[in-house]
Design an enzyme around this catalytic site. Sequence first.
Site, PDB file in Angstrom:
ATOM      1  N   ASP A 140       0.881  -1.162   0.000  1.00 57.41           N
ATOM      2  CA  ASP A 140       0.000   0.000   0.000  1.00 57.41           C
ATOM      3  C   ASP A 140       0.928   1.223   0.000  1.00 57.41           C
ATOM      4  OD1 ASP A 140      -2.329   1.648   0.502  1.00 57.41           O
ATOM      5  OD2 ASP A 140      -1.632   1.781   2.584  1.00 57.41           O
ATOM      6  N   ASP A 183      -0.127   5.090   0.920  1.00 57.73           N
ATOM      7  CA  ASP A 183      -0.394   6.075   1.981  1.00 57.73           C
ATOM      8  C   ASP A 183      -0.277   5.444   3.367  1.00 57.73           C
ATOM      9  OD1 ASP A 183      -1.089   8.160   0.131  1.00 57.73           O
ATOM     10  OD2 ASP A 183      -3.082   7.279  -0.092  1.00 57.73           O
TER      11      ASP A 183
HETATM   12  C1  BG6 Z   1      -6.059   5.623   0.307  1.00 54.47           C
HETATM   13  C2  BG6 Z   1      -6.016   6.368   1.613  1.00 54.47           C
HETATM   14  O1  BG6 Z   1      -4.765   5.213  -0.024  1.00 54.47           O
HETATM   15  O2  BG6 Z   1      -6.561   6.433  -0.736  1.00 54.47           O
HETATM   16  C3  BG6 Z   1      -7.391   6.963   1.919  1.00 54.47           C
HETATM   17  O3  BG6 Z   1      -5.657   5.477   2.640  1.00 54.47           O
HETATM   18  C4  BG6 Z   1      -7.852   7.821   0.750  1.00 54.47           C
HETATM   19  O4  BG6 Z   1      -7.288   7.754   3.088  1.00 54.47           O
HETATM   20  C5  BG6 Z   1      -7.880   6.952  -0.515  1.00 54.47           C
HETATM   21  O5  BG6 Z   1      -9.142   8.337   0.992  1.00 54.47           O
HETATM   22  C6  BG6 Z   1      -8.336   7.710  -1.747  1.00 54.47           C
HETATM   23  O6  BG6 Z   1      -7.421   8.707  -2.049  1.00 54.47           O
HETATM   24  P1  BG6 Z   1      -7.624   9.845  -3.142  1.00 54.47           P
HETATM   25  O7  BG6 Z   1      -6.257  10.448  -3.280  1.00 54.47           O
HETATM   26  O8  BG6 Z   1      -8.070   9.167  -4.407  1.00 54.47           O
HETATM   27  O9  BG6 Z   1      -8.632  10.783  -2.621  1.00 54.47           O
HETATM   28 MG    MG Z   2      -2.670   3.151   3.618  1.00 53.15          MG
END
Ligand code: BG6
Ligand code: MG
Length: 213
Positions: free
Chosen positions: A7, A9
Site C-alpha cells: 500500500d 499512503d
Molecule cells: C487511500 C487512503 O490510499 O486512498 C485513503 O488510505 C484515501 O485515506 C484513498 O481516501 C483515496 O485517495 P484519493 O487520493 O483518491 O482521494
Molecule cells: Mg494506507
Amino acid sequence: MTACIFDLDGVIVDTARYHFLAWQKLAKELGVELTRHHNERLKGVGRMESLNIILELGGLQRSDGEKESLATRKNAWFVEFIEAMKKEEIFGGATALFSELKANGVKVALASSSKNAQTVLKKLEIGSYFEAIVDGTMIERSKPDPEIFLKAATMLHASPKECIVVEDAEAGVEAAICAGMKCVGIGKKEQLNKANLVVDQIGQLNYQILNNL
Ligand code: BG6
Ligand code: MG
C-alpha cells in the site's frame, strides 16, 4: 513468497497524515468532529466512501452534486500537501526493502486506493521500484474488497497464496485476507489484529521476515 504488494499512503510515506488533515478540515466546515479514532475507518477506502463515512458520523445527508464538490475541495487541500512534500518524507528503510526483495527474486507491486498515487510516486521518484502499479483509477470497488490486490497479483502473474501484502489500514488488511494473501500490518495491533504480523514501521521488515511468514 513470489510477490510483495505494498500500500502507499501510511506505508511508504506519511501521506495518511495529509489525508487526515484534509478530511478534518472539511469535517470541521461541516460541523463534524473527526477524531483520529474515526480516521481509522477512513484509511484505505476510496474518496467518496470516506466522505460518506464523515457524513454518516455527522448524521448529514448531501446530494450527489454536493458530495462531488465536497470531495473535490478535500482533494484540492490534499494535493496542496503533496505538492510541498519532499523525498525525505519516504519512511526509512522502504526503498532498501524494495531493493532487497528484488535482489531475492521477489516481485514488488504497489496497490493504492488513491487516485493521486501516480502523482505521489512521481514526486518521490519511486515509481520504478514497482513491477505493477494499481491505483484508485483502475478499480471498481475499494478496499476492503480484494479487487485491487487480485489485480496486482494478476499483473505479476503470481497466485494470491504466494503474495504478501503490506498495509496500514484495517480495510486493507481485510482486503488482503479476502484475496487469500498473507498480510503485514503497519501500525497498532488493536486495529490490525487480523494481520499475520504487525510492526510499527516498514523499516522493521526485511526479506527474511516476510519470507518466513
Ligand atoms: C487511500 C487512503 O490510499 O486512498 C485513503 O488510505 C484515501 O485515506 C484513498 O481516501 C483515496 O485517495 P484519493 O487520493 O483518491 O482521494
Ligand atoms: Mg494506507
